[in-house]
Design an enzyme around this catalytic site. Sequence first.
Site, PDB file in Angstrom:
ATOM      1  N   THR A  29       0.818  -1.216   0.000  1.00 13.97           N
ATOM      2  CA  THR A  29       0.000   0.000   0.000  1.00 13.97           C
ATOM      3  C   THR A  29       0.849   1.263   0.000  1.00 13.97           C
ATOM      4  OG1 THR A  29      -0.164   0.048   2.411  1.00 13.97           O
ATOM      5  CG2 THR A  29      -1.856  -1.193   1.229  1.00 13.97           C
ATOM      6  N   ASP A  30       0.196   2.368  -0.345  1.00 16.99           N
ATOM      7  CA  ASP A  30       0.850   3.667  -0.292  1.00 16.99           C
ATOM      8  C   ASP A  30       0.461   4.375   0.999  1.00 16.99           C
ATOM      9  OD1 ASP A  30      -1.718   4.657  -0.691  1.00 16.99           O
ATOM     10  OD2 ASP A  30      -1.385   5.179  -2.794  1.00 16.99           O
ATOM     11  N   LEU A  31       0.809   5.619   1.122  1.00 14.25           N
ATOM     12  CA  LEU A  31       0.554   6.387   2.335  1.00 14.25           C
ATOM     13  C   LEU A  31      -0.927   6.426   2.716  1.00 14.25           C
ATOM     14  CD1 LEU A  31       1.792   8.242   4.504  1.00 14.25           C
ATOM     15  CD2 LEU A  31       1.440  10.150   2.934  1.00 14.25           C
TER      16      LEU A  31
END
Length: 153
Positions: A29-31
């Site tokens: 996942t990203d931020l």
Amino acid sequence: MVNVEDQPRSGRFMGSEHRFPCRVYFEDTDLSGVVYHANYLRFMERARSDMLRAAGIDQRGAYEAGEGVYAITSLAIRYRAPARLDDDLLIVSRVMDTKAVSCVIQQRVMRGGVLVAEADVTAAFLSPEGKPRRQPQPWLEAFRRLQGEEETV
């Protein structure tokens, strides 16, 4: 003796579709907690490799024997809905077209009944020198079986 429970999880064929389950981990996942766009390609690559193995295509053996390798020559991906941490995904792969040196595989990333992403991937078989080379005949036959085509003699 190897315990089956200790083996990596593999997908399976249901008819002509290969189904490969996976889970979204934090590293995917990203931020914002959504799967980073490039990681869908990783999910699909694992599913394609597993599909080829299940179809009897030994990529490593072909490489080690100096026959050649697959290289992705075209990829079109469409993102439809976000996947998030801990989602259970299913990558559904299907051989759509087979030519002497290439094949086209359609892949869909599903979360339950929701289409998350889909891609059309073209893989070409290349010689060790990087030139297009006819795929091994048993591989062509395996792809054609998966497409439901009759084998030609």
